[in-house]
Design a protein around this motif. Sequence first.
Motif, PDB file in Angstrom:
ATOM      1  N   SER A  78       3.155  11.250  -1.193  1.00 50.68           N
ATOM      2  CA  SER A  78       4.266  11.742  -2.010  1.00 50.68           C
ATOM      3  C   SER A  78       5.567  11.661  -1.234  1.00 50.68           C
ATOM      4  N   ASN A  79       5.477  11.276   0.029  1.00 46.80           N
ATOM      5  CA  ASN A  79       6.695  11.187   0.840  1.00 46.80           C
ATOM      6  C   ASN A  79       7.288   9.780   0.774  1.00 46.80           C
ATOM      7  N   LEU A  80       8.302   9.567   1.578  1.00 45.29           N
ATOM      8  CA  LEU A  80       8.931   8.249   1.669  1.00 45.29           C
ATOM      9  C   LEU A  80       7.887   7.230   2.137  1.00 45.29           C
ATOM     10  N   LEU A  81       7.860   6.070   1.489  1.00 50.49           N
ATOM     11  CA  LEU A  81       6.860   5.058   1.838  1.00 50.49           C
ATOM     12  C   LEU A  81       6.852   4.781   3.343  1.00 50.49           C
ATOM     13  N   MET A  82       8.037   4.642   3.937  1.00 50.54           N
ATOM     14  CA  MET A  82       8.076   4.278   5.349  1.00 50.54           C
ATOM     15  C   MET A  82       7.506   5.386   6.235  1.00 50.54           C
ATOM     16  N   HIS A  83       7.625   6.637   5.793  1.00 51.97           N
ATOM     17  CA  HIS A  83       7.018   7.732   6.562  1.00 51.97           C
ATOM     18  C   HIS A  83       5.493   7.667   6.448  1.00 51.97           C
ATOM     19  N   THR A  91       1.756  -1.506  10.312  1.00 55.88           N
ATOM     20  CA  THR A  91       2.916  -2.315  10.688  1.00 55.88           C
ATOM     21  C   THR A  91       3.253  -3.323   9.589  1.00 55.88           C
ATOM     22  N   ILE A  92       2.461  -3.301   8.535  1.00 54.42           N
ATOM     23  CA  ILE A  92       2.649  -4.266   7.451  1.00 54.42           C
ATOM     24  C   ILE A  92       2.611  -3.547   6.109  1.00 54.42           C
ATOM     25  N   ALA A 110      12.286  -4.579   0.111  1.00 49.57           N
ATOM     26  CA  ALA A 110      11.895  -5.096   1.425  1.00 49.57           C
ATOM     27  C   ALA A 110      13.095  -5.075   2.375  1.00 49.57           C
ATOM     28  N   GLY A 111      14.259  -5.411   1.857  1.00 50.41           N
ATOM     29  CA  GLY A 111      15.474  -5.437   2.672  1.00 50.41           C
ATOM     30  C   GLY A 111      15.849  -4.045   3.156  1.00 50.41           C
ATOM     31  N   VAL A 120       8.477  -2.996  10.854  1.00 56.11           N
ATOM     32  CA  VAL A 120       7.462  -3.123   9.803  1.00 56.11           C
ATOM     33  C   VAL A 120       7.790  -4.337   8.925  1.00 56.11           C
ATOM     34  N   GLU A 121       6.830  -5.206   8.756  1.00 56.06           N
ATOM     35  CA  GLU A 121       7.046  -6.405   7.924  1.00 56.06           C
ATOM     36  C   GLU A 121       6.508  -6.196   6.514  1.00 56.06           C
ATOM     37  N   THR A 122       7.228  -6.698   5.524  1.00 58.28           N
ATOM     38  CA  THR A 122       6.702  -6.708   4.160  1.00 58.28           C
ATOM     39  C   THR A 122       6.136  -8.097   3.886  1.00 58.28           C
ATOM     40  N   VAL A 123       4.918  -8.146   3.432  1.00 54.52           N
ATOM     41  CA  VAL A 123       4.264  -9.422   3.148  1.00 54.52           C
ATOM     42  C   VAL A 123       3.964  -9.483   1.653  1.00 54.52           C
ATOM     43  N   PHE A 124       4.367 -10.572   1.021  1.00 54.08           N
ATOM     44  CA  PHE A 124       4.137 -10.724  -0.425  1.00 54.08           C
ATOM     45  C   PHE A 124       2.962 -11.653  -0.683  1.00 54.08           C
TER      46      PHE A 124
END
Length: 174
Positions: A78-83, A91-92, A110-111, A120-124
């Motif tokens: 329920s928190n911020l995705l990055m947290h 890391t992905i 992603a930006g 942290v990388e976003t992979v599509f």
Amino acid sequence: MSNARVGVYPGTFDPVTNGHMDIIDRATRIVDQLVIGVAVNAGKGPLFSLDERVEMLEEEVSRLRNGDGSRIRVRPFSNLLMHFVEEVGATIILRGLRAVSDFEYEFQMAGMNRKLYPDVETVFLTPADEYMFISATMVREIARLGGDVSKFVQPGVYDRLCLKINKQQNVTRK
Ligand code: ADP
């Protein structure tokens, strides 16, 4: 496993569709450990409760796991995705990309996430052709209007969807 590559696949999963399952399957080929993050997303007014969405994913994922269960986990957040990503040591971030409509939103997210956490990388990942047009929103809408959504979701999810919609429609009729 200290060097394990951990990835998070976040979404609302209201409910999990065959498109999501295709992405989950592909994601496990890229990361050692996959954490499926189920967003509370109360603002989106989900049809299924958070617990139901987690349960459905657990059921479907257990069918994929084939005795390899430790590689996929399902967790609500329920928190911020990055947290959340930090909390689980990932890391992905994995996201699915459908036809052009997903692109603008995903590109922006992603930006912004990269600005917050450059490591942290976003992979599509793109799904197989037959899943390209499936969206959980459309599945809910079609089911609500009495259409057959059995081609878009797994049988267990289909049953729950029918039950849920019947229940809702009985309530509104009363
Ligand atoms: P939806 O957009 O269907 O309501 P979510 O918010 O649960 O679904 O989406 C989670 C992630 O899964 C997003 O990255 C979304 O683009 C992706 N996704 C959803 N459906 C599909 C599909 N049919 N094929 C590929 N990716 C998908």
